[in-house]
Design a protein around this motif. Structure first.
Motif, mmCIF file in Angstrom:
data_model
loop_
_atom_site.group_PDB
_atom_site.id
_atom_site.type_symbol
_atom_site.label_atom_id
_atom_site.label_comp_id
_atom_site.label_asym_id
_atom_site.label_seq_id
_atom_site.Cartn_x
_atom_site.Cartn_y
_atom_site.Cartn_z
ATOM 1 N N GLU A 267 65.073 111.862 60.184
ATOM 2 C CA GLU A 267 64.763 111.510 58.790
ATOM 3 C C GLU A 267 64.926 112.749 57.914
ATOM 4 O OE1 GLU A 267 62.188 107.456 59.205
ATOM 5 O OE2 GLU A 267 61.077 109.260 58.660
ATOM 6 N N VAL A 268 66.173 112.989 57.539
ATOM 7 C CA VAL A 268 66.498 114.166 56.731
ATOM 8 C C VAL A 268 67.315 113.692 55.529
ATOM 9 C CG1 VAL A 268 66.599 115.677 58.747
ATOM 10 C CG2 VAL A 268 68.686 114.571 57.958
ATOM 11 N N ILE A 269 67.408 114.539 54.503
ATOM 12 C CA ILE A 269 68.357 114.261 53.433
ATOM 13 C C ILE A 269 69.442 115.341 53.495
ATOM 14 C CG2 ILE A 269 66.675 113.049 52.003
ATOM 15 C CD1 ILE A 269 66.375 115.520 50.282
ATOM 16 N N ASN A 270 70.599 115.053 52.967
ATOM 17 C CA ASN A 270 71.746 115.932 53.208
ATOM 18 C C ASN A 270 72.275 116.526 51.916
ATOM 19 O OD1 ASN A 270 72.306 115.256 56.190
ATOM 20 N ND2 ASN A 270 72.014 113.275 55.187
ATOM 21 N N SER A 271 72.293 117.861 51.884
ATOM 22 C CA SER A 271 72.828 118.546 50.704
ATOM 23 C C SER A 271 74.354 118.510 50.774
ATOM 24 C CB SER A 271 72.336 119.998 50.714
ATOM 25 O OG SER A 271 72.893 120.698 49.633
ATOM 26 N N ILE A 272 74.962 118.071 49.686
ATOM 27 C CA ILE A 272 76.427 118.005 49.655
ATOM 28 C C ILE A 272 76.894 118.462 48.283
ATOM 29 C CG2 ILE A 272 76.520 115.566 48.915
ATOM 30 C CD1 ILE A 272 78.941 115.238 50.822
ATOM 31 N N SER A 273 77.963 119.231 48.254
ATOM 32 C CA SER A 273 78.457 119.713 46.957
ATOM 33 C C SER A 273 79.208 118.570 46.279
ATOM 34 C CB SER A 273 79.348 120.930 47.170
ATOM 35 O OG SER A 273 80.600 120.748 46.589
ATOM 36 N N ARG A 274 78.941 118.419 44.983
ATOM 37 C CA ARG A 274 79.568 117.351 44.206
ATOM 38 C C ARG A 274 81.095 117.481 44.266
ATOM 39 N NH1 ARG A 274 77.345 114.311 39.726
ATOM 40 N NH2 ARG A 274 75.376 115.384 39.901
ATOM 41 N N ALA A 275 81.583 118.720 44.172
ATOM 42 C CA ALA A 275 83.029 118.931 44.180
ATOM 43 C C ALA A 275 83.621 118.533 45.535
ATOM 44 C CB ALA A 275 83.346 120.386 43.867
ATOM 45 N N GLU A 276 82.950 118.966 46.627
ATOM 46 C CA GLU A 276 83.466 118.634 47.972
ATOM 47 C C GLU A 276 83.456 117.118 48.186
ATOM 48 O OE1 GLU A 276 84.768 120.553 50.160
ATOM 49 O OE2 GLU A 276 84.217 122.566 49.507
ATOM 50 N N LEU A 277 82.411 116.469 47.718
ATOM 51 C CA LEU A 277 82.330 115.011 47.878
ATOM 52 C C LEU A 277 83.457 114.338 47.092
ATOM 53 C CD1 LEU A 277 80.821 112.436 48.830
ATOM 54 C CD2 LEU A 277 79.390 112.621 46.797
ATOM 55 N N ASN A 278 83.662 114.791 45.849
ATOM 56 C CA ASN A 278 84.744 114.226 45.034
ATOM 57 C C ASN A 278 86.099 114.386 45.724
ATOM 58 O OD1 ASN A 278 83.383 113.221 42.844
ATOM 59 N ND2 ASN A 278 83.530 115.099 41.643
ATOM 60 N N ILE A 279 86.314 115.590 46.266
ATOM 61 C CA ILE A 279 87.612 115.857 46.926
ATOM 62 C C ILE A 279 87.788 114.913 48.124
ATOM 63 C CG2 ILE A 279 88.875 117.577 48.294
ATOM 64 C CD1 ILE A 279 87.559 119.711 46.382
ATOM 65 N N ALA A 280 86.722 114.802 48.948
ATOM 66 C CA ALA A 280 86.823 113.948 50.147
ATOM 67 C C ALA A 280 87.094 112.496 49.746
ATOM 68 C CB ALA A 280 85.533 114.057 50.967
ATOM 69 N N LEU A 281 86.436 112.023 48.691
ATOM 70 C CA LEU A 281 86.629 110.624 48.277
ATOM 71 C C LEU A 281 88.032 110.410 47.717
ATOM 72 C CD1 LEU A 281 83.183 109.828 46.560
ATOM 73 C CD2 LEU A 281 83.970 109.105 48.819
ATOM 74 N N MET A 282 88.514 111.380 46.926
ATOM 75 C CA MET A 282 89.860 111.220 46.353
ATOM 76 C C MET A 282 90.927 111.267 47.443
ATOM 77 S SD MET A 282 89.787 113.076 42.644
ATOM 78 C CE MET A 282 89.081 114.617 43.145
ATOM 79 N N ASN A 283 90.741 112.179 48.424
ATOM 80 C CA ASN A 283 91.704 112.231 49.533
ATOM 81 C C ASN A 283 91.743 110.903 50.267
ATOM 82 O OD1 ASN A 283 92.488 114.814 49.008
ATOM 83 N ND2 ASN A 283 91.127 115.765 50.518
ATOM 84 N N ALA A 284 90.545 110.349 50.521
ATOM 85 C CA ALA A 284 90.483 109.078 51.268
ATOM 86 C C ALA A 284 91.163 107.973 50.467
ATOM 87 C CB ALA A 284 89.025 108.729 51.548
ATOM 88 N N ALA A 285 90.960 107.956 49.152
ATOM 89 C CA ALA A 285 91.585 106.916 48.322
ATOM 90 C C ALA A 285 93.109 107.065 48.365
ATOM 91 C CB ALA A 285 91.071 107.018 46.886
ATOM 92 N N GLU A 286 93.566 108.305 48.290
ATOM 93 C CA GLU A 286 95.021 108.522 48.294
ATOM 94 C C GLU A 286 95.646 108.113 49.638
ATOM 95 O OE1 GLU A 286 95.258 112.555 46.802
ATOM 96 O OE2 GLU A 286 95.867 111.794 44.838
ATOM 97 N N GLU A 287 94.859 108.303 50.727
ATOM 98 C CA GLU A 287 95.372 107.850 52.035
ATOM 99 C C GLU A 287 95.608 106.339 52.041
ATOM 100 O OE1 GLU A 287 92.492 109.230 54.895
ATOM 101 O OE2 GLU A 287 92.865 111.304 54.271
ATOM 102 N N LEU A 288 94.895 105.618 51.182
ATOM 103 C CA LEU A 288 95.070 104.162 51.090
ATOM 104 C C LEU A 288 96.040 103.791 49.971
ATOM 105 C CD1 LEU A 288 91.349 103.095 51.587
ATOM 106 C CD2 LEU A 288 93.204 102.939 53.241
ATOM 107 N N ALA A 289 96.835 104.767 49.545
ATOM 108 C CA ALA A 289 97.889 104.556 48.537
ATOM 109 C C ALA A 289 97.342 104.236 47.150
ATOM 110 C CB ALA A 289 98.861 103.471 48.996
ATOM 111 N N VAL A 290 96.111 104.682 46.884
ATOM 112 C CA VAL A 290 95.579 104.560 45.517
ATOM 113 C C VAL A 290 96.204 105.674 44.674
ATOM 114 C CG1 VAL A 290 93.489 104.856 44.102
ATOM 115 C CG2 VAL A 290 93.388 103.567 46.252
ATOM 116 N N THR A 291 96.641 105.354 43.469
ATOM 117 C CA THR A 291 97.167 106.393 42.578
ATOM 118 C C THR A 291 96.060 106.818 41.613
ATOM 119 O OG1 THR A 291 99.303 105.316 42.677
ATOM 120 C CG2 THR A 291 99.002 106.952 40.935
ATOM 121 N N ILE A 292 95.822 108.115 41.556
ATOM 122 C CA ILE A 292 94.772 108.618 40.648
ATOM 123 C C ILE A 292 95.450 109.250 39.434
ATOM 124 C CG2 ILE A 292 92.822 110.211 40.427
ATOM 125 C CD1 ILE A 292 92.482 110.000 43.494
ATOM 126 N N HIS A 293 95.061 108.824 38.245
ATOM 127 C CA HIS A 293 95.619 109.402 37.017
ATOM 128 C C HIS A 293 94.565 110.317 36.414
ATOM 129 C CE1 HIS A 293 98.922 106.437 37.026
ATOM 130 N NE2 HIS A 293 97.992 105.627 37.524
#
Ligand SMILES: Cc1cc2nc3c(=O)[nH]c(=O)nc-3n(C[C@H](O)[C@H](O)[C@H](O)COP(=O)(O)OP(=O)(O)OC[C@H]3O[C@@H](n4cnc5c(N)ncnc54)[C@H](O)[C@@H]3O)c2cc1C
Length: 411
Positions: free
Chosen positions: A58-84
């Motif tokens: 039962e812990v909470i996890n510190s995550i950098s907003r920038a790192e999270l954004n990067i990971a989410l955008m990379n994952a979206a791009e892997e699914l052929a999402v285009t980000i403008h």
């Protein structure tokens, strides 16, 4: 990408569940730091550790907003999402569904006929502002008299953390507080919460000398490891915190608000992003149930979700007092111990409110209601004792069985 704006988030069960559903949690392991509890820093520099949960899971996890954004955008791009990038929504025509997008760099504006629009443009949502043109659109915005400022504790030699790594550090000082969350590079992201106006406020700290004197008086042990405090303090903006409640969340079957755009909350329960990710879990459930019948998807999503986002909004405000004031109160800490003892004995009935919100996916509205009942029972059981060993277990058993039916605990 997030400079000067609360660079860390505490990610917990609801957010983790959504990331697992999307197959993304595994890849987050490299960019999170588990925090097992709160480390309170007294004025004299004494440290008191208070675990968040009943065990190491039962812990909470510190995550950098920038790192999270990067990971989410990379994952979206892997699914052929285009980000403008740099495309600011400048207007949305509620009748035709046409979006006007302005390029932030060139100023060029284009109109786009959009199909389904999911408006996730944050607490100051431009799309939501357009909805004010609707008949009977309800909107309330409640700003706190407090602001926040991001500061940094640098890494020590060899990238080592200068404070305990696996904790969220808090300097509770009644009318204000400082918190620090660990980063994977050995630094800590700190947030100073202070009134906008008054004797000790953002308005009263106008010079480096004033800022340093304030930290020397209120947070001396933190100041000792913040060599760039004055530069940070004046380089970073002062942010405001707002609770937004609105309805409806959708325009017919064309557009839906999601995340902070629909329900911004103050950050003191560490639930904003978790709540936004849980929106995704529930939206997917609705799509699984109703397919592309968007009107049904959107209206049932709102019906199920709004009562819960209203509840976490209220709990987040309550938690502000707890964090900045009550965590330093010995009586409060004693009640926390009693709570953990009751939870150990009645794990399906007595689950502390913090745990219901943070470590389970119990609907927020249920957590709010049961939390109020538990507070009342705790007051009764703790009234005349100051040691957990003296708890009247017979009365506890009767009260808990009578007032707290078993919960279905989803993780
Ligand atoms: C100080 C502070 C600390 C916090 N700590 C925590 C925490 O520990 N844990 C937690 O769970 N939550 C925390 N939160 C809350 C969390 O940051 C938000 O709930 C979460 O970021 C909301 O996500 P969102 O995607 O809905 O909105 P946002 O993260 O605000 O994203 C909105 C996006 O829309 C874009 N945008 C804005 N306007 C437009 C426009 N007109 N056109 C196009 N794009 C636009 C923005 O650039 C941004 O990319 C904290 C918030 C603050 C202020």
């Amino acid at each position: 990408m997030s400079a000067g704006r609360s660079i860390n988030l505490a990610l917990s069960t609801r957010g983790i569940h959504a990331l697992q559903q999307a197959g993304l949690w595994e890849r987050m392991q490299k960019i999170i730091i588990p925090m097992k509890g709160r480390m309170m820093h007294s004025m004299a520099g004494e440290l008191t550790f208070q675990p968040y949960g009943k065990n190491d899971t039962e812990v909470i996890n510190s995550i950098s907003r920038a790192e999270l954004n990067i990971a989410l955008m990379n994952a979206a791009e892997e699914l052929a999402v285009t980000i403008h990038f740099n495309q600011r929504c400048a207007a949305y025509d509620l009748k035709t569904g046409v979006l006007r997008l302005r390029n932030d760099e060139t100023g060029e504006e284009v109109a786009r006929e959009a199909g389904i629009v999911i408006g996730c443009d944050g607490s100051a949502s431009a799309i939501r502002t357009e909805m004010l043109k609707m008949n009977r659109f309800n909107l309330s915005q409640q700003h706190l008299d407090y602001g926040y400022k991001e500061l940094t504790i640098p890494a020590g030699s060899n990238g080592r953390h200068l404070l305990e790594t696996h904790a969220l550090h808090i300097w509770p000082r009644g009318s204000h507080m400082l918190i620090a969350l660990p980063n994977i590079d050995g630094t800590f992201a700190c947030i100073l919460f202070l009134p906008f106006e008054g004797a000790e406020s953002f308005a009263s700290l106008q010079t480096s000398t004033q800022a340093l004197a304030f930290f020397e008086a209120r947070f001396p042990d933190a100041l000792a490891i913040m060599p760039h405090l004055a530069e940070n303090y004046f380089a970073n903006p002062t942010g405001a915190m707002v609770t937004v409640k609105c309805s409806p969340w959708h325009v017919d079957s064309r557009m839906l608000l999601l995340g902070d755009a629909a329900h911004a909350i103050v950050p003191f329960f560490g639930q904003g992003i978790n709540c936004g990710f849980e929106d995704c879990t529930i939206l997917v459930e609705m799509i699984d149930r109703h397919g592309t019948d968007w009107l049904r998807v959107f209206s049932e999503f709102e019906r199920e979700r709004k009562v819960n986002t209203d509840a976490i909004a209220d709990m987040a405000i309550e938690n502000f007092t707890e964090m900045r004031d009550r965590v330093a109160d010995p009586r409060f800490l004693f009640r926390k111990k009693v709570e953990l003892a009751l939870e150990a004995k009645y794990p399906e009935r007595f689950v502390p409110k913090y745990a219901m919100v943070t470590f389970h996916r119990i609907p927020y509205s249920v957590a709010l209601a049961r939390g109020a009942v538990q507070e009342r029972l705790l007051s009764e059981l703790c009234e005349s004792i100051d040691r957990v060993e003296n708890l009247d277990w017979v009365t506890a058993d009767q009260l808990i069985r009578r007032e707290l039916p078993p919960l279905e605990l989803l993780q």
